[in-house]
Design a protein around this motif. Structure first.
Motif, PDB file in Angstrom:
ATOM      1  N   TRP A  72       0.826  -1.207   0.000  1.00 34.51           N
ATOM      2  CA  TRP A  72       0.000   0.000   0.000  1.00 34.51           C
ATOM      3  C   TRP A  72       0.866   1.265   0.000  1.00 34.51           C
ATOM      4  O   TRP A  72       0.636   2.195  -0.779  1.00 34.51           O
ATOM      5  CB  TRP A  72      -0.923  -0.012   1.210  1.00 34.51           C
ATOM      6  CG  TRP A  72      -1.739   1.230   1.419  1.00 34.51           C
ATOM      7  CD1 TRP A  72      -1.745   2.057   2.502  1.00 34.51           C
ATOM      8  CD2 TRP A  72      -2.696   1.789   0.506  1.00 34.51           C
ATOM      9  NE1 TRP A  72      -2.615   3.093   2.335  1.00 34.51           N
ATOM     10  CE2 TRP A  72      -3.222   2.956   1.121  1.00 34.51           C
ATOM     11  CE3 TRP A  72      -3.152   1.437  -0.766  1.00 34.51           C
ATOM     12  CZ2 TRP A  72      -4.176   3.762   0.502  1.00 34.51           C
ATOM     13  CZ3 TRP A  72      -4.113   2.239  -1.380  1.00 34.51           C
ATOM     14  CH2 TRP A  72      -4.609   3.372  -0.749  1.00 34.51           C
ATOM     15  N   PHE A  73       1.881   1.280   0.847  1.00 40.23           N
ATOM     16  CA  PHE A  73       2.723   2.471   0.964  1.00 40.23           C
ATOM     17  C   PHE A  73       3.498   2.739  -0.320  1.00 40.23           C
ATOM     18  O   PHE A  73       3.579   3.882  -0.792  1.00 40.23           O
ATOM     19  CB  PHE A  73       3.693   2.315   2.139  1.00 40.23           C
ATOM     20  CG  PHE A  73       4.691   3.441   2.248  1.00 40.23           C
ATOM     21  CD1 PHE A  73       4.301   4.693   2.695  1.00 40.23           C
ATOM     22  CD2 PHE A  73       6.011   3.255   1.871  1.00 40.23           C
ATOM     23  CE1 PHE A  73       5.213   5.739   2.781  1.00 40.23           C
ATOM     24  CE2 PHE A  73       6.933   4.296   1.946  1.00 40.23           C
ATOM     25  CZ  PHE A  73       6.521   5.540   2.408  1.00 40.23           C
ATOM     26  N   PHE A  74       4.082   1.694  -0.921  1.00 39.63           N
ATOM     27  CA  PHE A  74       4.913   1.916  -2.100  1.00 39.63           C
ATOM     28  C   PHE A  74       4.082   2.113  -3.364  1.00 39.63           C
ATOM     29  O   PHE A  74       4.599   2.618  -4.364  1.00 39.63           O
ATOM     30  CB  PHE A  74       5.940   0.803  -2.247  1.00 39.63           C
ATOM     31  CG  PHE A  74       7.093   0.971  -1.296  1.00 39.63           C
ATOM     32  CD1 PHE A  74       8.101   1.871  -1.576  1.00 39.63           C
ATOM     33  CD2 PHE A  74       7.133   0.268  -0.100  1.00 39.63           C
ATOM     34  CE1 PHE A  74       9.152   2.062  -0.690  1.00 39.63           C
ATOM     35  CE2 PHE A  74       8.180   0.454   0.799  1.00 39.63           C
ATOM     36  CZ  PHE A  74       9.190   1.360   0.500  1.00 39.63           C
ATOM     37  N   THR A  75       2.813   1.748  -3.330  1.00 40.26           N
ATOM     38  CA  THR A  75       1.916   2.166  -4.415  1.00 40.26           C
ATOM     39  C   THR A  75       1.772   3.682  -4.390  1.00 40.26           C
ATOM     40  O   THR A  75       1.859   4.350  -5.430  1.00 40.26           O
ATOM     41  CB  THR A  75       0.531   1.517  -4.268  1.00 40.26           C
ATOM     42  OG1 THR A  75       0.645   0.097  -4.407  1.00 40.26           O
ATOM     43  CG2 THR A  75      -0.431   2.036  -5.329  1.00 40.26           C
ATOM     44  N   LYS A  76       1.554   4.234  -3.203  1.00 37.29           N
ATOM     45  CA  LYS A  76       1.447   5.695  -3.077  1.00 37.29           C
ATOM     46  C   LYS A  76       2.756   6.369  -3.464  1.00 37.29           C
ATOM     47  O   LYS A  76       2.756   7.399  -4.158  1.00 37.29           O
ATOM     48  CB  LYS A  76       1.051   6.064  -1.635  1.00 37.29           C
ATOM     49  CG  LYS A  76      -0.349   5.614  -1.246  1.00 37.29           C
ATOM     50  CD  LYS A  76      -0.725   6.086   0.152  1.00 37.29           C
ATOM     51  CE  LYS A  76       0.056   5.345   1.219  1.00 37.29           C
ATOM     52  NZ  LYS A  76      -0.357   5.740   2.593  1.00 37.29           N
TER      53      LYS A  76
END
Length: 450
Positions: free
Chosen positions: A262-266
């Motif tokens: 989730w974080f590295f998608t952002k």
């Protein structure tokens, strides 16, 4: 000359078989040092000048589009050319091979770092590399600033971005979105202040007829259609949802792997201006919020990322590896497995949007062949990036020069090494890789002789 090249510059080389293209993209993955500028220069030299796979004009047209996107522009350019030549799989293979060698190299370095980082020789190398990284980040701010800060408005945006992240601790996405909004509005009312400086202008050279030449008709698969647009969008979103669903089913929403996805998608959607621009956001999340690694490890991640081929954003692979090692998702007796899976998850979610953007927007760009708009928001975002990178340089300098904090002693050797590296890079234009290697050798010598 390439086997399929024709010595007559007036006639295009023969079409390149897919297998031959695959071998070239694999080779590129191993030699793509020098950051985006160096990587783009390598591709231009190979594909435009020597092999003549694509004309100068079409190459720059694709590059201008990639520069407008979040994500590593050199990797996206390879994806674009691969897609243009050999359809969807050509793009996927080209884009993947661009970073795959770097992935395995960084995983190996990260393992050595985590397993043997306390060994004096290894610790000494890292000690010497860190001051070089401080100089490199300062030079990155200088180089981007030189190209971008052409007037008082751009200087103002850069200064405001610096204060926003340094003093107000505003999240990086807020700074990017605000700068983009300022650029959009300013571009409409005061366009002269928001011209993108130092861009890639119209092609002025010809290296002979190319396979994809200036007037070569757009291949059928690259023509724009709403049906294909929907297919790519649905395919990309489905792939992302499927990957997230697998992680959630196995580890829950709060699991380390799921949160990394989730974080590295952002993060992938915020890499306007290159990897240096998104590093503060990665630091805010990975170091301060999730505590997957500490500030020193973050600096080491950048140091190792600078010494390997592939996009600089590959530092996230190192971040993921360390995070997986620390969280021990598979238990204390399977640290490497946890770390490897975490590195894979992080790399997948970082690069997935880049492929979607190219396959989604490529047909529109190929069909239009006109001048791209929307450069004013990018210009403002790039100016803001300068302020953000200055903050990053100060952050690194603080942790390198004063390892024990404000109350601790200043490491004057690190200060001196940073000064030497700065002189080498700024004055003598020394190769970044050589500066890092020299720093590592000096650090190891100091550690072993002390």
């Amino acid at each position: 000359m390439d086997a399929h090249n024709n010595n007559n510059l007036n006639s295009a080389p023969n079409p390149i078989p897919f297998v031959e293209a695959v071998f070239y993209w694999l080779k590129l993955g191993f030699i793509s040092f020098g950051g985006p500028a160096g990587q783009i220069a390598i591709m231009h030299n190979d594909l435009v000048e020597k092999k003549r796979w694509i004309s100068e004009k079409r190459f720059l047209h694709a590059l201008n589009y990639c520069m407008l996107l979040p994500g590593p522009e050199a990797q996206q350019l390879a994806t674009y050319i691969g897609w243009l030549m050999h359809r969807t799989w050509g793009g996927i293979v080209a884009g993947t091979l661009f970073f795959l060698p770097s992935f395995f190299i960084l995983v190996g370095l990260a393992y050595i770092y985590m397993a043997y980082g306390a060994v004096p020789a290894v610790a000494g190398v890292l000690y010497g590399i860190k001051p070089a990284v401080v100089a490199i980040v300062m030079f990155a701010a200088y180089r981007i600033g030189l190209r971008t800060l052409k007037n008082k408005v751009m200087w103002g945006i850069a200064a405001a971005a610096f204060l926003a992240i340094f003093a107000l601790k505003l999240p990086f996405p807020v700074i990017v979105l605000t700068a983009g909004l300022i650029g959009y509005i300013g571009g409409n009312y005061y366009p002269k202040y928001f011209k993108l400086g130092g861009g890639h202008g119209a092609a002025q050279k010809s290296f002979g007829a190319a396979i994809i030449d200036d007037d070569t008709p757009t291949p059928a698969h690259a023509l724009f259609s709403w049906r294909r647009l929907r297919q790519v969008a649905i395919g990309g979103i489905t792939l992302w949802l499927l990957a997230m669903a697998i992680l959630m089913a196995n580890y829950g929403w709060q699991g380390a792997f799921t949160q990394m996805g989730w974080f590295f998608t952002k993060a992938a959607l915020l890499t306007f201006g290159g990897a240096y621009a998104v590093l503060p956001y990665v630091y805010q999340g990975a170091v301060e919020h999730y505590q997957w690694l500490n500030p020193t490890q973050m600096i080491d991640a950048l140091a190792l990322g600078e010494t390997t081929p592939g996009p600089l954003i590959m530092v996230v692979t190192f971040v993921g590896f360390v995070g997986g090692w620390v969280t021990q998702t598979f238990g204390a007796d399977a640290l490497f497995a946890s770390a490897f899976v975490a590195a894979t998850v992080v790399t997948f979610f970082t690069f997935l949007p880049s492929f979607v953007f190219i396959l989604l927007g490529g047909p529109f760009i190929e069909t239009t062949h006109g001048n791209l708009k929307f450069t004013a928001p990018l210009s403002a975002i790039t100016a803001a990036v300068v302020g953000v990178i200055v903050n990053l340089a100060l952050f690194f300098a603080y942790h390198v020069f004063s390892p024990q904090g404000l109350t601790g002693a200043i490491d004057w050797l690190s200060v001196a090494l940073t000064a030497l590296a700065s002189v080498a890079i700024f004055k003598y234009k020394a190769n970044v890789i050589l500066v890092i290697l020299a720093g590592g050798i000096l650090g190891m010598a100091w550690q072993l002789l002390a």
